[in-house]
Write a protein that holds these residues in place. Structure first.
Motif, PDB file in Angstrom:
ATOM      1  N   LYS A   5      42.177  30.127  45.232  1.00  0.00           N
ATOM      2  CA  LYS A   5      42.676  29.406  44.054  1.00  0.00           C
ATOM      3  C   LYS A   5      43.585  30.291  43.211  1.00  0.00           C
ATOM      4  N   TRP A   6      43.281  31.589  43.131  1.00  0.00           N
ATOM      5  CA  TRP A   6      44.119  32.502  42.354  1.00  0.00           C
ATOM      6  C   TRP A   6      45.449  32.740  43.055  1.00  0.00           C
ATOM      7  N   VAL A   7      45.420  32.798  44.368  1.00  0.00           N
ATOM      8  CA  VAL A   7      46.663  32.982  45.123  1.00  0.00           C
ATOM      9  C   VAL A   7      47.586  31.785  44.924  1.00  0.00           C
ATOM     10  N   ARG A   8      47.035  30.589  44.963  1.00  0.00           N
ATOM     11  CA  ARG A   8      47.849  29.388  44.761  1.00  0.00           C
ATOM     12  C   ARG A   8      48.469  29.370  43.364  1.00  0.00           C
ATOM     13  N   THR A   9      47.680  29.752  42.355  1.00  0.00           N
ATOM     14  CA  THR A   9      48.207  29.790  40.997  1.00  0.00           C
ATOM     15  C   THR A   9      49.323  30.819  40.874  1.00  0.00           C
ATOM     16  N   TRP A  10      49.141  31.985  41.488  1.00  0.00           N
ATOM     17  CA  TRP A  10      50.172  33.030  41.459  1.00  0.00           C
ATOM     18  C   TRP A  10      51.469  32.523  42.081  1.00  0.00           C
ATOM     19  N   PRO A  18      56.115  38.252  45.725  1.00  0.00           N
ATOM     20  CA  PRO A  18      55.136  38.010  46.797  1.00  0.00           C
ATOM     21  C   PRO A  18      53.804  38.685  46.512  1.00  0.00           C
ATOM     22  N   LEU A  19      52.740  38.001  46.875  1.00  0.00           N
ATOM     23  CA  LEU A  19      51.375  38.528  46.730  1.00  0.00           C
ATOM     24  C   LEU A  19      50.780  38.658  48.125  1.00  0.00           C
ATOM     25  N   ARG A  20      50.486  39.875  48.523  1.00  0.00           N
ATOM     26  CA  ARG A  20      49.949  40.114  49.869  1.00  0.00           C
ATOM     27  C   ARG A  20      48.476  40.497  49.769  1.00  0.00           C
ATOM     28  N   LEU A  21      47.633  39.790  50.496  1.00  0.00           N
ATOM     29  CA  LEU A  21      46.205  40.077  50.524  1.00  0.00           C
ATOM     30  C   LEU A  21      45.881  41.038  51.659  1.00  0.00           C
ATOM     31  N   VAL A  22      45.038  41.999  51.369  1.00  0.00           N
ATOM     32  CA  VAL A  22      44.610  42.980  52.359  1.00  0.00           C
ATOM     33  C   VAL A  22      43.101  42.883  52.510  1.00  0.00           C
ATOM     34  N   ASP A  23      42.627  42.652  53.711  1.00  0.00           N
ATOM     35  CA  ASP A  23      41.195  42.518  53.975  1.00  0.00           C
ATOM     36  C   ASP A  23      40.606  43.904  54.233  1.00  0.00           C
ATOM     37  N   VAL A 168      50.145  43.655  37.496  1.00  0.00           N
ATOM     38  CA  VAL A 168      48.681  43.680  37.415  1.00  0.00           C
ATOM     39  C   VAL A 168      48.209  42.876  36.208  1.00  0.00           C
ATOM     40  N   GLU A 169      48.894  43.033  35.068  1.00  0.00           N
ATOM     41  CA  GLU A 169      48.537  42.252  33.884  1.00  0.00           C
ATOM     42  C   GLU A 169      48.691  40.759  34.153  1.00  0.00           C
ATOM     43  N   ASP A 170      49.741  40.381  34.871  1.00  0.00           N
ATOM     44  CA  ASP A 170      49.933  38.972  35.205  1.00  0.00           C
ATOM     45  C   ASP A 170      48.801  38.462  36.085  1.00  0.00           C
ATOM     46  N   PHE A 171      48.380  39.281  37.049  1.00  0.00           N
ATOM     47  CA  PHE A 171      47.307  38.847  37.941  1.00  0.00           C
ATOM     48  C   PHE A 171      45.985  38.744  37.186  1.00  0.00           C
ATOM     49  N   ILE A 172      45.749  39.650  36.239  1.00  0.00           N
ATOM     50  CA  ILE A 172      44.557  39.554  35.401  1.00  0.00           C
ATOM     51  C   ILE A 172      44.549  38.218  34.661  1.00  0.00           C
ATOM     52  N   GLY A 173      45.709  37.818  34.142  1.00  0.00           N
ATOM     53  CA  GLY A 173      45.803  36.540  33.451  1.00  0.00           C
ATOM     54  C   GLY A 173      45.487  35.366  34.349  1.00  0.00           C
ATOM     55  N   VAL A 174      45.946  35.419  35.607  1.00  0.00           N
ATOM     56  CA  VAL A 174      45.663  34.348  36.563  1.00  0.00           C
ATOM     57  C   VAL A 174      44.166  34.280  36.848  1.00  0.00           C
ATOM     58  N   VAL A 175      43.564  35.416  37.102  1.00  0.00           N
ATOM     59  CA  VAL A 175      42.138  35.455  37.454  1.00  0.00           C
ATOM     60  C   VAL A 175      41.273  35.013  36.285  1.00  0.00           C
ATOM     61  N   GLY A 177      42.069  32.861  34.090  1.00  0.00           N
ATOM     62  CA  GLY A 177      42.299  31.466  33.761  1.00  0.00           C
ATOM     63  C   GLY A 177      43.206  31.232  32.577  1.00  0.00           C
ATOM     64  N   ARG A 178      44.034  32.206  32.205  1.00  0.00           N
ATOM     65  CA  ARG A 178      44.963  31.992  31.106  1.00  0.00           C
ATOM     66  C   ARG A 178      46.027  30.989  31.506  1.00  0.00           C
ATOM     67  N   THR A 179      46.499  30.236  30.533  1.00  0.00           N
ATOM     68  CA  THR A 179      47.503  29.223  30.810  1.00  0.00           C
ATOM     69  C   THR A 179      48.857  29.865  31.026  1.00  0.00           C
ATOM     70  N   VAL A 180      49.781  29.084  31.554  1.00  0.00           N
ATOM     71  CA  VAL A 180      51.118  29.602  31.836  1.00  0.00           C
ATOM     72  C   VAL A 180      51.843  29.978  30.552  1.00  0.00           C
ATOM     73  N   ASN A 181      51.478  29.389  29.409  1.00  0.00           N
ATOM     74  CA  ASN A 181      52.150  29.679  28.143  1.00  0.00           C
ATOM     75  C   ASN A 181      51.526  30.830  27.374  1.00  0.00           C
ATOM     76  N   SER A 182      50.439  31.408  27.890  1.00  0.00           N
ATOM     77  CA  SER A 182      49.785  32.515  27.207  1.00  0.00           C
ATOM     78  C   SER A 182      50.658  33.751  27.273  1.00  0.00           C
ATOM     79  N   THR A 183      50.797  34.472  26.140  1.00  0.00           N
ATOM     80  CA  THR A 183      51.581  35.703  26.133  1.00  0.00           C
ATOM     81  C   THR A 183      50.741  36.902  26.528  1.00  0.00           C
ATOM     82  N   ARG A 184      49.423  36.761  26.540  1.00  0.00           N
ATOM     83  CA  ARG A 184      48.563  37.865  26.997  1.00  0.00           C
ATOM     84  C   ARG A 184      48.635  37.945  28.508  1.00  0.00           C
ATOM     85  N   GLY A 185      48.844  39.150  29.018  1.00  0.00           N
ATOM     86  CA  GLY A 185      48.892  39.338  30.455  1.00  0.00           C
ATOM     87  C   GLY A 185      50.190  38.856  31.067  1.00  0.00           C
TER      88      GLY A 185
END
Length: 242
Positions: A5-10, A18-23, A168-175, A177-185
């Motif tokens: 769900k976080w990847v889709r939001t990103w 691009p967001l690359r996941l590493v297992d 990283v700050e942007d990804f923290i905001g996604v995780v 649950g901050r909205t797209v209009n939030s200035t934090r993160g």
């Protein structure tokens, strides 16, 4: 972990980044961050807070993985005492905070959780794990039930604090649950511009929704002044003669 769900939001918010996941295995996740091979990681607590910054996200339910025809499947939930006579496998990459599961130990410890799941399917024993790992290693011949009093596994987002980049700050905001209009993160230059409310005209009139949010300006419903004159209103002017 299940970060879908976080990847889709990103991807929706930052299609140009691009967001690359590493297992990686739970044992190697912290080392991957420390050597700079990843920007952030979803880890299981506890985390070494002297080396990494971590934000706790949630605590997972613990389940026991069993064959579909096992007696445990007769209930929706079990307790550890009900597994005391079972052989409980204890993989070397176990993520639960205990010295070992109760019950009878197996002759050898499987190297990984995946290996332990294969042994459950072979009828060697049962396996107690966080629910996401049971889902990850799902097999048609196996199922799982919640273990009410087993240790639980906490999940956190972690990263080296000295490498707290804008991304990283942007990804923290996604995780979080901050909205797209939030200035934090978010970098302010990336935040979409919002339309400014229309200012009142010369006569104090507004159009659309702009006037409904600024009633304190002296016009509109909250600041409306009474009409001038006394005509047409009862109870005002001279009293009538009888």
């Amino acid at each position: 972990m299940t970060p879908g769900k976080w990847v889709r939001t990103w991807e929706e918010r930052y299609p140009g980044v691009p967001l690359r996941l590493v297992d990686v295995s739970p044992a190697d996740a912290s080392e991957v961050l420390l050597r700079g091979a990843a920007d952030a990681a979803l880890l299981r607590l506890p985390v070494d807070r002297t080396a990494l910054h971590a934000i706790p996200l949630y605590t997972e339910t613990t389940v026991v993985v069993v064959p579909k025809d096992h007696l445990v499947t007769a209930a929706d939930e079990v307790v550890l005492a009900e597994l005391a006579d079972e052989i409980l496998l204890h993989p070397l990459d176990d993520t639960l905070d205990w010295e070992g599961p109760p019950g009878r130990p197996a002759l050898d410890r499987p190297a990984t959780t995946g290996d332990a799941v294969e042994l459950v399917a072979a009828g060697v024993g049962l396996l107690v794990v966080p629910q996401s790992l049971a889902r990850l290693h799902h097999r048609r011949d196996l199922t799982y039930r919640t273990v009410a009093d087993a240790p639980q596994s906490g999940v956190a987002l972690a990263w080296p604090e000295e490498r707290t980049t804008d991304a990283v700050e942007d990804f923290i905001g996604v995780v979080r649950g901050r909205t797209v209009n939030s200035t934090r993160g978010r970098r302010r230059s990336d935040a979409p511009e919002q339309p400014r409310p229309e200012r009142p005209g010369k006569q104090g009139k507004r159009s659309g929704a702009a006037g409904t949010h600024r009633a304190s300006s002296g016009t509109g419903s909250a600041g409306r002044k009474p009409r001038g004159g006394t005509g047409g209103r009862r109870g005002t002017g001279r009293p009538r003669r009888r």
